[in-house]
Design a protein around this motif. Structure first.
Motif, PDB file in Angstrom:
ATOM      1  N   VAL A  34       0.833  -1.201   0.000  1.00 44.00           N
ATOM      2  CA  VAL A  34       0.000   0.000   0.000  1.00 44.00           C
ATOM      3  C   VAL A  34       0.870   1.253   0.000  1.00 44.00           C
ATOM      4  O   VAL A  34       0.684   2.172  -0.817  1.00 44.00           O
ATOM      5  CB  VAL A  34      -0.944   0.006   1.224  1.00 44.00           C
ATOM      6  CG1 VAL A  34      -1.674   1.344   1.339  1.00 44.00           C
ATOM      7  CG2 VAL A  34      -1.942  -1.138   1.123  1.00 44.00           C
ATOM      8  N   VAL A  35       1.831   1.300   0.896  1.00 47.12           N
ATOM      9  CA  VAL A  35       2.706   2.476   0.980  1.00 47.12           C
ATOM     10  C   VAL A  35       3.561   2.599  -0.277  1.00 47.12           C
ATOM     11  O   VAL A  35       3.778   3.699  -0.792  1.00 47.12           O
ATOM     12  CB  VAL A  35       3.578   2.401   2.246  1.00 47.12           C
ATOM     13  CG1 VAL A  35       4.621   3.521   2.255  1.00 47.12           C
ATOM     14  CG2 VAL A  35       2.704   2.487   3.491  1.00 47.12           C
ATOM     15  N   VAL A 120      -5.584   9.048  -2.235  1.00 45.55           N
ATOM     16  CA  VAL A 120      -5.450   8.173  -1.084  1.00 45.55           C
ATOM     17  C   VAL A 120      -5.342   6.734  -1.578  1.00 45.55           C
ATOM     18  O   VAL A 120      -5.997   6.344  -2.547  1.00 45.55           O
ATOM     19  CB  VAL A 120      -6.634   8.342  -0.107  1.00 45.55           C
ATOM     20  CG1 VAL A 120      -7.958   7.993  -0.776  1.00 45.55           C
ATOM     21  CG2 VAL A 120      -6.436   7.512   1.154  1.00 45.55           C
ATOM     22  N   VAL A 121      -4.478   5.976  -0.913  1.00 46.51           N
ATOM     23  CA  VAL A 121      -4.267   4.565  -1.251  1.00 46.51           C
ATOM     24  C   VAL A 121      -4.507   3.740   0.010  1.00 46.51           C
ATOM     25  O   VAL A 121      -3.984   4.062   1.079  1.00 46.51           O
ATOM     26  CB  VAL A 121      -2.842   4.320  -1.778  1.00 46.51           C
ATOM     27  CG1 VAL A 121      -2.669   2.846  -2.164  1.00 46.51           C
ATOM     28  CG2 VAL A 121      -2.527   5.228  -2.958  1.00 46.51           C
ATOM     29  N   THR A 122      -5.311   2.691  -0.118  1.00 49.82           N
ATOM     30  CA  THR A 122      -5.601   1.805   1.007  1.00 49.82           C
ATOM     31  C   THR A 122      -5.476   0.353   0.553  1.00 49.82           C
ATOM     32  O   THR A 122      -5.302   0.067  -0.636  1.00 49.82           O
ATOM     33  CB  THR A 122      -7.033   2.015   1.544  1.00 49.82           C
ATOM     34  OG1 THR A 122      -7.970   1.529   0.570  1.00 49.82           O
ATOM     35  CG2 THR A 122      -7.309   3.481   1.825  1.00 49.82           C
ATOM     36  N   GLY A 123      -5.617  -0.563   1.500  1.00 49.00           N
ATOM     37  CA  GLY A 123      -5.790  -1.963   1.161  1.00 49.00           C
ATOM     38  C   GLY A 123      -7.221  -2.203   0.704  1.00 49.00           C
ATOM     39  O   GLY A 123      -8.125  -1.415   0.998  1.00 49.00           O
ATOM     40  N   ASP A 124      -7.446  -3.290  -0.026  1.00 47.39           N
ATOM     41  CA  ASP A 124      -8.784  -3.512  -0.581  1.00 47.39           C
ATOM     42  C   ASP A 124      -9.812  -3.934   0.458  1.00 47.39           C
ATOM     43  O   ASP A 124     -11.006  -4.007   0.159  1.00 47.39           O
ATOM     44  CB  ASP A 124      -8.735  -4.517  -1.734  1.00 47.39           C
ATOM     45  CG  ASP A 124      -8.231  -5.895  -1.318  1.00 47.39           C
ATOM     46  OD1 ASP A 124      -8.021  -6.126  -0.102  1.00 47.39           O
ATOM     47  OD2 ASP A 124      -8.045  -6.741  -2.206  1.00 47.39           O
ATOM     48  N   VAL A 153      -5.241  -1.351  -3.062  1.00 47.70           N
ATOM     49  CA  VAL A 153      -4.218  -2.316  -3.443  1.00 47.70           C
ATOM     50  C   VAL A 153      -4.692  -3.710  -3.069  1.00 47.70           C
ATOM     51  O   VAL A 153      -5.205  -3.940  -1.967  1.00 47.70           O
ATOM     52  CB  VAL A 153      -2.886  -1.997  -2.743  1.00 47.70           C
ATOM     53  CG1 VAL A 153      -1.848  -3.081  -3.013  1.00 47.70           C
ATOM     54  CG2 VAL A 153      -2.368  -0.630  -3.193  1.00 47.70           C
ATOM     55  N   SER A 154      -4.533  -4.648  -3.979  1.00 48.35           N
ATOM     56  CA  SER A 154      -4.974  -6.019  -3.740  1.00 48.35           C
ATOM     57  C   SER A 154      -4.182  -6.676  -2.616  1.00 48.35           C
ATOM     58  O   SER A 154      -3.048  -6.285  -2.305  1.00 48.35           O
ATOM     59  CB  SER A 154      -4.827  -6.855  -5.016  1.00 48.35           C
ATOM     60  OG  SER A 154      -5.625  -6.337  -6.047  1.00 48.35           O
ATOM     61  N   GLN A 155      -4.783  -7.680  -2.019  1.00 47.42           N
ATOM     62  CA  GLN A 155      -4.133  -8.423  -0.949  1.00 47.42           C
ATOM     63  C   GLN A 155      -2.830  -9.053  -1.433  1.00 47.42           C
ATOM     64  O   GLN A 155      -2.715  -9.484  -2.574  1.00 47.42           O
ATOM     65  CB  GLN A 155      -5.064  -9.520  -0.437  1.00 47.42           C
ATOM     66  CG  GLN A 155      -6.357  -9.005   0.162  1.00 47.42           C
ATOM     67  CD  GLN A 155      -7.291 -10.132   0.552  1.00 47.42           C
ATOM     68  OE1 GLN A 155      -6.987 -11.311   0.346  1.00 47.42           O
ATOM     69  NE2 GLN A 155      -8.431  -9.789   1.119  1.00 47.42           N
TER      70      GLN A 155
END
Length: 309
Positions: A34-35, A120-124, A153-155
């Protein structure tokens, strides 16, 4: 690396940033993805990157009596985010105000207005807002309305299973340092201020640097091969006991690290003890001679695991 809070405000040079949003406890492979995506976006869009985290952990707010479970302190996370290439860490103080904020208010009032985020970017699987009412779909839809372009972002999978902080905790409880290291991409490390001890280790020929475990997840009690990071940057190898020292009374939970080849005073210094490999369970000895003989075997095992003479 700047450490920010909402109350302290966001500096003008960090407005229009890309924000990596999550708790990021442990900063494992999934968090790194993610980061990393946020940093990639920041590079291509020529924007600064902020990693936003929560302190205390939301679980601690809703379940204050839960046993210690943290994988990283705030200071450790800050160092890890800086090493990854972020410009700042934003600490959300998680309390009643944030817990009661609805998802729409968080997007419009916090991300767009107070932070001034461009993306913004996060986990799914990220959820937010009162009652966890917000999800990635809502973040994308409402974020776009307020000029905040969101993506998920995908797992990350290891051996076909999602990487998670919970999975790392399970590995540590089982003494499975190998799995914990693979999921973290580094050895699990406990940091703290060296405490005065009873000097029994010194009397036995094995002086130790003693740390209290605080809010950290308790790994399986026992003996570990370790590497220790000192304030001056040195990283001596060693062997450590983590547990309640059953041979001695009264029992006291400690992480006691003996540093190979080190002779100095570490009292009051902040050090970090990385658990490289589990050697054996802790046990009670009938006498000090038996204890010292076992400590010598532990040292030999640790040196072999650490590939040192």
């Amino acid at each position: 690396m700047q450490r920010l809070t909402l109350d302290g405000g966001i500096p003008d040079d960090l407005k229009g940033s890309i924000v990596a949003l999550g708790n990021f406890d442990g900063f494992h492979l999934g968090h790194q993805a993610v980061v990393g995506r946020a940093i990639g976006r920041g590079f291509h869009e020529r924007r600064p990157v902020i990693v936003a985290t929560f302190e205390p952990h939301p679980v601690r707010h809703f379940r204050p009596d839960v046993p210690p479970f943290r994988l990283t302190t705030l200071d450790q996370r800050e160092a890890l985010f800086a090493h990854a290439g972020a410009d700042a860490m934003l600490v959300f103080e998680f309390g009643a105000e944030l817990a009661s904020m609805d998802a729409e208010e968080f997007i419009a009032g916090v991300l767009a207005e107070r932070i001034g985020a461009a993306g913004v970017v996060t986990g799914d699987d990220f959820t937010f807002g009162k009652g966890r009412s917000g999800d990635v779909a809502l973040l994308k839809r409402l974020g776009a309305e307020h000029g905040v372009i969101a993506e998920a972002v995908s797992q990350v999978l290891v051996e076909g299973v999602r990487v998670s902080s919970g999975r790392i905790r399970e590995a540590l409880i089982a003494g499975d340092t190998g799995t914990a290291t693979r999921l973290l991409s580094r050895d699990y490390a406990i940091a703290g201020v060296v405490q005065p001890g009873d000097r029994r280790g010194r009397e036995l020929g094995y002086p130790t640097a003693n740390l209290e475990l605080g809010d950290y997840q308790r790994p399986k009690y026992g003996i570990y091969a370790v590497r220790v990071t000192l304030e001056d940057g040195r990283e001596p190898p060693g062997v450590a006991s983590l547990g309640v020292r059953p041979t001695f009374d009264p029992p006291r939970e400690l992480l006691e690290a003996h540093l190979f080849g080190f002779d100095g005073d570490l009292y009051g210094q902040t050090i970090e003890v990385a658990l490289h490999a589990y050697i054996r369970e802790e046990k009670k000895f009938d006498g000090l001679d038996d204890l010292v003989a076992e400590m010598r075997r532990d040292e030999a095992a640790a040196r072999k695991l650490l590939a040192i003479a």
